[in-house]
Design an enzyme around this catalytic site. Structure first.
Site, PDB file in Angstrom:
ATOM      1  N   GLU A   3      60.152  44.284  41.809  1.00  0.00           N
ATOM      2  CA  GLU A   3      59.665  43.274  42.742  1.00  0.00           C
ATOM      3  C   GLU A   3      58.674  42.363  42.031  1.00  0.00           C
ATOM      4  O   GLU A   3      57.981  42.801  41.104  1.00  0.00           O
ATOM      5  CB  GLU A   3      58.956  43.949  43.931  1.00  0.00           C
ATOM      6  CG  GLU A   3      59.783  45.024  44.623  1.00  0.00           C
ATOM      7  CD  GLU A   3      58.969  45.843  45.626  1.00  0.00           C
ATOM      8  OE1 GLU A   3      57.778  45.535  45.802  1.00  0.00           O
ATOM      9  OE2 GLU A   3      59.534  46.775  46.216  1.00  0.00           O
ATOM     10  N   LYS A  43      55.155  40.776  41.366  1.00  0.00           N
ATOM     11  CA  LYS A  43      53.791  41.226  41.656  1.00  0.00           C
ATOM     12  C   LYS A  43      53.025  40.039  42.250  1.00  0.00           C
ATOM     13  O   LYS A  43      52.584  39.139  41.539  1.00  0.00           O
ATOM     14  CB  LYS A  43      53.089  41.750  40.405  1.00  0.00           C
ATOM     15  CG  LYS A  43      51.734  42.371  40.694  1.00  0.00           C
ATOM     16  CD  LYS A  43      51.133  42.967  39.439  1.00  0.00           C
ATOM     17  CE  LYS A  43      49.801  43.639  39.775  1.00  0.00           C
ATOM     18  NZ  LYS A  43      48.810  42.704  40.324  1.00  0.00           N
ATOM     19  N   ASP A 100      50.293  37.648  43.810  1.00  0.00           N
ATOM     20  CA  ASP A 100      48.884  37.432  43.485  1.00  0.00           C
ATOM     21  C   ASP A 100      48.182  36.901  44.728  1.00  0.00           C
ATOM     22  O   ASP A 100      47.966  35.705  44.895  1.00  0.00           O
ATOM     23  CB  ASP A 100      48.772  36.430  42.332  1.00  0.00           C
ATOM     24  CG  ASP A 100      47.383  36.430  41.709  1.00  0.00           C
ATOM     25  OD1 ASP A 100      46.597  37.359  41.993  1.00  0.00           O
ATOM     26  OD2 ASP A 100      47.082  35.503  40.937  1.00  0.00           O
ATOM     27  N   TYR A 120      55.699  45.050  51.757  1.00  0.00           N
ATOM     28  CA  TYR A 120      56.506  45.663  50.702  1.00  0.00           C
ATOM     29  C   TYR A 120      56.471  47.187  50.651  1.00  0.00           C
ATOM     30  O   TYR A 120      57.184  47.791  49.854  1.00  0.00           O
ATOM     31  CB  TYR A 120      56.098  45.112  49.328  1.00  0.00           C
ATOM     32  CG  TYR A 120      54.631  45.189  49.005  1.00  0.00           C
ATOM     33  CD1 TYR A 120      54.081  46.320  48.425  1.00  0.00           C
ATOM     34  CD2 TYR A 120      53.795  44.105  49.246  1.00  0.00           C
ATOM     35  CE1 TYR A 120      52.735  46.383  48.107  1.00  0.00           C
ATOM     36  CE2 TYR A 120      52.454  44.153  48.939  1.00  0.00           C
ATOM     37  CZ  TYR A 120      51.928  45.296  48.361  1.00  0.00           C
ATOM     38  OH  TYR A 120      50.597  45.353  48.057  1.00  0.00           O
ATOM     39  N   LYS A 161      52.579  43.223  33.547  1.00  0.00           N
ATOM     40  CA  LYS A 161      51.900  41.936  33.727  1.00  0.00           C
ATOM     41  C   LYS A 161      52.491  40.885  32.786  1.00  0.00           C
ATOM     42  O   LYS A 161      52.983  41.201  31.699  1.00  0.00           O
ATOM     43  CB  LYS A 161      50.390  42.084  33.468  1.00  0.00           C
ATOM     44  CG  LYS A 161      49.710  43.178  34.270  1.00  0.00           C
ATOM     45  CD  LYS A 161      49.706  42.899  35.739  1.00  0.00           C
ATOM     46  CE  LYS A 161      48.677  41.882  36.131  1.00  0.00           C
ATOM     47  NZ  LYS A 161      47.289  42.340  35.992  1.00  0.00           N
ATOM     48  N   CYS A 179      14.235  41.656  24.212  1.00  0.00           N
ATOM     49  CA  CYS A 179      14.972  41.381  25.441  1.00  0.00           C
ATOM     50  C   CYS A 179      14.643  39.990  25.953  1.00  0.00           C
ATOM     51  O   CYS A 179      13.462  39.655  26.130  1.00  0.00           O
ATOM     52  CB  CYS A 179      14.626  42.433  26.499  1.00  0.00           C
ATOM     53  SG  CYS A 179      15.358  42.088  28.126  1.00  0.00           S
ATOM     54  N   CYS A 223      12.549  40.528  29.437  1.00  0.00           N
ATOM     55  CA  CYS A 223      11.217  41.138  29.553  1.00  0.00           C
ATOM     56  C   CYS A 223      10.453  41.227  28.244  1.00  0.00           C
ATOM     57  O   CYS A 223       9.280  41.625  28.239  1.00  0.00           O
ATOM     58  CB  CYS A 223      11.330  42.539  30.169  1.00  0.00           C
ATOM     59  SG  CYS A 223      12.175  43.734  29.114  1.00  0.00           S
ATOM     60  N   CYS A 261      18.352  47.184  26.386  1.00  0.00           N
ATOM     61  CA  CYS A 261      16.936  47.049  26.709  1.00  0.00           C
ATOM     62  C   CYS A 261      16.529  48.354  27.381  1.00  0.00           C
ATOM     63  O   CYS A 261      17.057  48.696  28.443  1.00  0.00           O
ATOM     64  CB  CYS A 261      16.693  45.870  27.649  1.00  0.00           C
ATOM     65  SG  CYS A 261      14.998  45.816  28.296  1.00  0.00           S
ATOM     66  N   CYS A 307      12.224  45.700  33.624  1.00  0.00           N
ATOM     67  CA  CYS A 307      12.874  44.493  33.116  1.00  0.00           C
ATOM     68  C   CYS A 307      13.401  43.704  34.316  1.00  0.00           C
ATOM     69  O   CYS A 307      14.190  44.231  35.113  1.00  0.00           O
ATOM     70  CB  CYS A 307      14.019  44.876  32.184  1.00  0.00           C
ATOM     71  SG  CYS A 307      15.032  43.475  31.644  1.00  0.00           S
TER      72      CYS A 307
END
Length: 707
Positions: free
Chosen positions: A116, A118, A120, A230, A318, A412, A415, A428, A434
């Site tokens: 079938e 697929k 979307d 389906y 896919k 970081c 922070c 971090c 943070c």
């Protein structure tokens, strides 16, 4: 007009409803309309006028009742009749070939498939009771979703009442379907949005999902949605024996089925179907992102079973991702909720499969170095699985000067804490102070699968941290209306709603609380398993690695990650404060009379569906599994059982008929033989016990070794 019709207005209303349903079926399902659109509208107007003058004639499934009433305050969370699982998928042929090999190893060479497109769109569950549409639920997390029944009723291709002319309608029928927006309708909708200075949708899938989740059904009704059905999720009665028969049954009940579904004997025919559909992809009036291959035989599906994530009897192949070329403008280190610092590529916007892409995840510093991607480079990008943007490679530009190689900063960016490399990733370590991590943890705690605090999304969490309103996760529960009203975007109503939502989250399910803590390795499913096993947060928190590994699906690495996280002093302090503000409630248990039993169901039952039987057994403490092994306590064999019955006989597993199941449910196993106490030759349904091959180890679960 209708007043003079023999039998009066009531009879005329019935005739009109019957005619409109028939013409809708011919138009949406059989693609053979017998009347013009103008004639259909004329009949519709006549019925509407008749019902307006005689309100007592209005029925819930009348074609005039598609637009719901007043807008909702929120969607109700509803558990699915049966789990709506994801699909195992790949864009490569090799995983498809392995899927086929597993099916043939488990079931033999005499198997067939159905292939079938697929679709979307937005996955949905439709439930019909006595032939009438009773509810519609979004997929959500696969176990429960949002009730969008009023919105689904506005979609004209969804029958409010199933046809019974060609096939009897079961008392209960739960279906899986995909809500879509056709490409031409999508383009027209976006044109209208642009004309009214509103933001257009990125693609048809987003348009379908966004339209479906409107609290005002009248907005959904104004959107051109369509649907394809389906699969049967659950049925009260005997299901069709094959997928092909299922699709034909759906058509006979008046449900739209995709016209491109067809049988396939093997991988070769599947790949031919993929090539055919991919070639036609750009000319189709709806979006697809691949094909789906399913075992045709429904009983065979029962044999191979499913995982907690996907059915073993289906696979999605896919399409190769679509690719475009653009310019990488800047690489920015982004700090996530768990402290991982990820390089993000900001690019010149490019259109990929109907979506405008301007950012892509570069994963980690080693990946950036491996691809030698620098700011200013010309790059090729794609959407993996037509969803996630990826930078594939840098394109050579002879004679063009390049920027310096990108390096991860030492501190970081959120922070200023010194960053720590761990393998290819960078962290971090400032977990709760943070700002970026704090905002991410607040958002996660309030997310749908955690405390489910409506109004506490990414934007609000970032605002609360940026303005210094929250500097510590537990401070979320100290927010008040006055403080919130001082923030941009908050009025009295929205502030009051958020404070009420937070207050309502002070009592929550144990699984939600565990998930909301953001413990490494603990997703929604693992959180549920932990809650069911320990039944209290204190017992879970006190568990060591060895105890954690007793939980189903829990391995050494996962157990180590959990104990290490909960053992950190800063984590412990936050958890203590949260526990003083939130009461996690253990999962409900009807009893534990069947605790320790592992039960497999096969075949059809007369008194209830297999799904209902499974829920009742689990409520009594049993574990219902899909595969038979030596650890199985009982196999319940109903009408037309599958190969699990033979497997049970081979292994000498106790076999119960439906009467034995009802005895288990009513009084527990006291009146039944304890599994293993009788010699195999005396067990129900077993004449003799064939010897197992010497190569099969004791306790083997060989039925699950393949698919």
């Amino acid at each position: 007009m209708s007043e003079s019709t023999p039998g009066g207005p009531e009879r005329r209303a019935r005739e009109l409803r019957r005619a409109l349903r028939r013409h809708s079926y011919l138009y949406y399902v059989r693609n053979r309309p017998e009347v013009s659109d103008e004639r259909f509208d004329e009949l519709f107007r006549e019925l509407k006028a008749l019902e307006e003058s005689h309100p007592e004639l209005v029925t819930p499934d009348s074609p005039t009742q598609r637009v719901g009433g007043a807008p909702l305050d929120a969607f109700e969370t509803i558990e699915h009749t049966a789990p709506m699982l994801s699909l195992d998928s790949s864009a490569d042929v090799e995983p498809l070939q392995r899927f086929d090999e597993r099916m043939r190893k488990a079931l033999g060479e005499d198997i067939g498939y159905v292939v079938e497109p697929k679709l979307d769109g937005a996955s949905i569950e439709l439930v019909y009771e006595s032939g009438r549409l009773s509810r519609a639920v979004t997929r959500g997390d696969g176990i429960r979703g949002e009730g969008v029944t009023e919105n689904i009723r506005t979609i004209h291709s969804v029958p409010l009442r199933l046809r019974a002319a060609d096939r009897d309608v079961p008392p209960l029928l739960a279906l899986r379907a995909e809500v879509i927006m056709r490409v031409g309708d999508f383009e027209a909708l976006n044109a209208r949005l642009l004309d009214s200075d509103r933001t257009p949708f990125a693609n048809p899938r987003n348009a379908a999902a966004g339209s479906l989740r409107q609290l005002d059904p009248r907005i959904t009704a104004a959107r051109p949605l369509d649907i394809y059905v389906y699969d049967i999720l659950a049925i009260d009665g005997r299901p069709p024996s094959t997928q092909r028969a299922t699709l034909e049954a759906l058509r006979e009940w008046g449900l739209p089925v995709n016209e491109r579904c067809r049988p396939a004997a093997d991988v070769g025919e599947t790949l031919a179907f993929q090539a055919e559909v991919e070639e036609a992809r750009d000319d189709l009036e709806y979006e697809i992102d691949g094909i789906v291959i399913k075992l045709d035989d429904i009983a065979a599906r029962d044999e191979v079973g499913e995982t907690s994530h996907h059915p073993r009897w289906a696979f999605a192949l896919k399409f190769p991702p679509r690719k475009e070329i653009t310019r990488l403008l800047h690489i920015f280190p982004s700090v996530g909720r768990t402290g991982v610092v990820t390089p993000i590529a900001f690019m010149r916007p490019v259109e990929l499969g109907g979506v405008t892409v301007s950012r892509a995840n570069l994963h980690n510093r080693e990946e950036v170095a491996r691809k030698d991607i620098r700011e200013g480079d010309r790059v090729r990008v794609q959407r993996a699985g037509d969803v996630i943007p990826q930078v594939l490679e840098r394109l050579e530009e002879p004679g063009r000067a390049r920027a310096e190689p990108w390096v991860m900063p030492a501190e970081c960016p959120s922070c200023g804490t010194v960053l720590e490399p761990r393998g290819p990733y960078t962290f971090c370590p400032n977990l709760f102070a943070c700002p970026a991590q704090l905002a991410g943890r607040i958002q996660h705690l309030g997310s749908r699968h955690a405390l489910d605090i409506e109004g506490l999304g990414e934007e609000t969490a970032n605002l609360l941290v940026r303005k210094g309103v929250i500097g510590h996760v537990p401070e979320l529960f100290g927010l008040d209306v006055v403080t919130l009203m001082e923030l941009e975007g908050f009025a009295e109503k929205s502030a009051t709603n958020l404070v009420r939502a937070i207050a309502g989250a002070r009592t929550t399910e144990l699984a939600r609380f565990i998930y909301g803590l953001g413990i490494p390795e603990v997703g929604v499913t693992v959180a549920r398993e932990l809650a069911s096993h320990f039944l209290s947060f204190e017992a879970f928190r006190a568990a060591d690695e060895e105890t954690l590994q007793q939980v189903d699906g829990m391995g050494p690495r996962m157990a180590e990650q959990i104990t290490a996280f909960l053992g950190r002093p800063e984590v412990s302090a936050v958890v203590d404060e949260l526990r003083s503000r939130v009461e996690p409630v253990p999962p409900p248990r009807a009893g534990d009379t069947l605790a320790g039993l592992r039960i497999v169901l096969t075949g059809g039952l007369e008194s209830m569906s297999r799904s209902e039987a499974g829920k009742k057994l689990e409520a009594l403490g049993a574990k219902v599994t899909s595969s038979v092994s030596r650890q199985t306590s009982y196999v319940v064999a109903g009408e037309n059982p599958g190969r699990k019955l033979g497997r049970a006989q081979t292994l000498g597993v106790e076999i119960l008929e439906e009467a034995g199941l009802l005895e288990l449910l009513s009084g527990g196993p006291g009146a039944l033989p304890t599994p293993g106490e009788l010699p195999a030759s005396e067990r129900a349904g077993v004449a003799s016990e064939p010897a197992l091959p010497a190569s099969e180890p004791a306790g083997s679960a060989s039925e699950t070794d393949g698919p």
